[in-house]
Scaffold this active site. Structure first.
Site, PDB file in Angstrom:
ATOM      1  N   ASP A   1       1.774  17.951 -17.709  1.00 30.77           N
ATOM      2  CA  ASP A   1       1.646  16.520 -17.479  1.00 30.77           C
ATOM      3  C   ASP A   1       1.206  16.241 -16.042  1.00 30.77           C
ATOM      4  O   ASP A   1       1.336  17.097 -15.155  1.00 30.77           O
ATOM      5  CB  ASP A   1       2.982  15.814 -17.743  1.00 30.77           C
ATOM      6  CG  ASP A   1       3.332  15.792 -19.226  1.00 30.77           C
ATOM      7  OD1 ASP A   1       2.422  15.926 -20.049  1.00 30.77           O
ATOM      8  OD2 ASP A   1       4.526  15.629 -19.537  1.00 30.77           O
TER       9      ASP A   1
ATOM     10  N   MET B   1      11.891   4.710 -15.643  1.00 34.00           N
ATOM     11  CA  MET B   1      10.655   3.962 -15.907  1.00 34.00           C
ATOM     12  C   MET B   1      10.846   2.456 -15.745  1.00 34.00           C
ATOM     13  O   MET B   1      10.391   1.661 -16.570  1.00 34.00           O
ATOM     14  CB  MET B   1      10.125   4.291 -17.311  1.00 34.00           C
ATOM     15  CG  MET B   1       9.626   5.719 -17.447  1.00 34.00           C
ATOM     16  SD  MET B   1       9.177   6.184 -19.135  1.00 34.00           S
ATOM     17  CE  MET B   1      10.742   6.749 -19.782  1.00 34.00           C
TER      18      MET B   1
ATOM     19  N   LYS C   1      -0.931  12.540 -18.590  1.00 34.76           N
ATOM     20  CA  LYS C   1      -0.214  11.361 -19.047  1.00 34.76           C
ATOM     21  C   LYS C   1       0.544  10.738 -17.880  1.00 34.76           C
ATOM     22  O   LYS C   1       1.533  11.260 -17.411  1.00 34.76           O
ATOM     23  CB  LYS C   1       0.758  11.721 -20.165  1.00 34.76           C
ATOM     24  CG  LYS C   1       0.090  12.072 -21.468  1.00 34.76           C
ATOM     25  CD  LYS C   1       1.100  12.232 -22.582  1.00 34.76           C
ATOM     26  CE  LYS C   1       1.765  10.912 -22.879  1.00 34.76           C
ATOM     27  NZ  LYS C   1       2.782  11.038 -23.941  1.00 34.76           N
TER      28      LYS C   1
END
Length: 465
Positions: A247, A382, A269
């Site tokens: 990633d 997040m 990503k």
């Protein structure tokens, strides 16, 4: 490069005796070493000063006699008195290899630092010059080896006749053995039982006999990004991988811990630009494994914590691809360590909840607010760009405005940033955090952490560079 004064070899002792002269700590240390073999061990000393019950050996409390060396393969002398002198003379008269503890010039052989993965052994020797160095090198090699490598070595030995019967070409046999000792499926099976190991080895052999390549995928947690927080298993599998699919959040230094000749594929990503969709990643790792490649799917943090590993595992299962999962240090745990925050704390916080703030609905927030009020510690992933809005909504759902809040950006890394305050301070302040993933802690346990160097979250608009 200097020349060796000793020649390294493995010496057969099965069915023979190893005699140790001495009754102190040095004798016990040698006994611990040689009782790992199938030889019978005899310890002789007229003065036994230490407990030898932890080793499988016969202890004779009496003076040494020359007949004690009948049938002996090796002699260790850890007694510098008359018994030791007599044993040295008797050993040399019979040409029995002799080791005199701590006197290198009197030794016929030295005892190396040994890595024991029976039937596999690795010995490191400095010819008696630097035993501390050999111990440190041993520790480094130990870290590189799977604890099950001995079982795999034994399995390779048991498969020898079957391999010779089914594969005639020497190069093809070598390729099979290379695949055998590197297969995650074989390692997992061999660690369960010899029968399971043989079954997986036979499956691999049948495929090699008809020239079918079998690949595998290891979903590996890269941790928060610091190379020294990578697990030993992760390091080993990265070294074995033909392809590393990683990633965008995985630092280059971690990716470079793989083999130099391994192909590296950045699936990129990251928030705002998905160069590969999740479906494309699933297709990619399945295709690579079907090509017979050993694939390391390297994910930030832990694959099973917001790493979407479930979708990739489902694709691998559907395709019949062997896979394994290697845990990593999740960002919340790294953030807790960075700030010495006990996310569970007796009489303060009875639990710890990890959740993703991005896309949270009102039902989630009601639940989180109730958990925070009950004493639980929240770790929100997040949520950096919406931190103030989430904080305001938590207060709106009943969470106390005075609940302690702590934020760590780039947890586990040398350039991490930390912020502390209250839920109302976060709700009222427009905070611009530096680039990188952030963990937002909410709960009374946060106040018990070490946030002395953290910037304050003030109850007004400000920016943090």
């Amino acid at each position: 490069m200097g020349q060796l004064n000793t020649f390294p070899l493995s010496y057969k002792v099965r069915g023979q005796r190893i005699v140790i002269i001495g009754g102190g700590e040095e004798a016990l240390n040698k006994a611990r070493l040689v009782t790992k073999t199938t030889a019978s061990v005899v310890i002789i000393s007229r003065h036994v000063e230490i407990d030898f019950s932890s080793v499988e050996a016969v202890v004779l409390v009496r003076p040494f006699e020359a007949a004690d060396l009948d049938g002996a393969a090796l002699v260790f002398v850890a007694d510098h008195g008359p018994d030791g002198d007599a044993a040295k003379l008797a050993a040399r008269a019979r040409n029995i290899p002799l080791n005199v503890v701590d006197i290198p010039d009197e030794c016929d052989f030295y005892t190396p630092s040994i890595i024991d993965r029976a039937p596999l052994t690795i010995a490191i020797s400095s010819e008696g010059d630097a035993p501390v160095l050999t111990r440190l090198i041993r520790a480094r090699i130990e870290a590189m080896l799977s604890p099950h490598v001995g079982a795999i070595a034994g399995l390779a030995g048991r498969m020898r006749h079957r391999v010779e019967a089914l594969i005639g070409d020497n190069a093809a046999r070598r390729r099979y053995y290379e695949a055998l000792v590197q297969s995650p499926a074989v390692e997992t099976a061999a660690s369960r039982s010899p029968v399971a190991g043989v079954f997986e080895a036979e499956t691999l052999l049948e495929a090699h006999a008809i020239n079918i390549k079998i690949g595998s995928v290891a979903l590996i947690g890269a941790g928060p990004g610091a190379e020294d927080l990578l697990t030993l298993r992760a390091q080993r599998l990265l070294q074995e991988a033909d392809v590393i699919v990683h990633d965008q959040l995985v630092p280059a230094a971690v990716v470079q811990m793989g083999r130099r000749d391994a192909e590296q594929i950045d699936v990129g990503k990251a928030k705002g630009h998905h160069s590969f969709s999740q479906a494309q990643i699933n297709t990619l790792i399945v295709r690579l494994a079907r090509e017979g490649k050993t694939v390391a799917r390297l994910k930030s943090g832990d694959p099973m914590v917001f790493g979407r590993a479930g979708e990739e595992i489902a694709a691998l299962r559907k395709a019949g691809i062997a896979y394994s999962v290697v845990p990593g240090v999740s960002a919340a745990l790294a953030a807790a360590a960075d700030t010495v925050t006990p996310v569970t704390l007796r009489k303060v916080s009875s639990g710890f909840v990890m959740a993703t703030a991005h896309g949270a609905d009102d039902a989630d927030l009601v639940h989180w607010a109730a958990l925070a009020q009950s004493g639980m510690t929240l770790a929100l992933y997040m949520g950096k760009s919406i931190a103030d809005a989430v904080a305001a909504r938590l207060i709106g759902q009943g969470a106390s405005a005075n609940l302690p809040v702590g934020i760590v950006v780039n947890a586990g890394r040398a350039y991490r940033s930390m912020y502390r305050g209250t839920l109302s301070g976060l709700a009222n302040g427009a905070v611009e955090f530096p680039a990188g993933p952030a963990i937002i802690f909410v709960g009374e346990a946060v106040a018990a952490g070490d946030w002395a160097d953290a910037a304050e979250l003030a109850a007004q608009s400000f920016k943090v560079a």
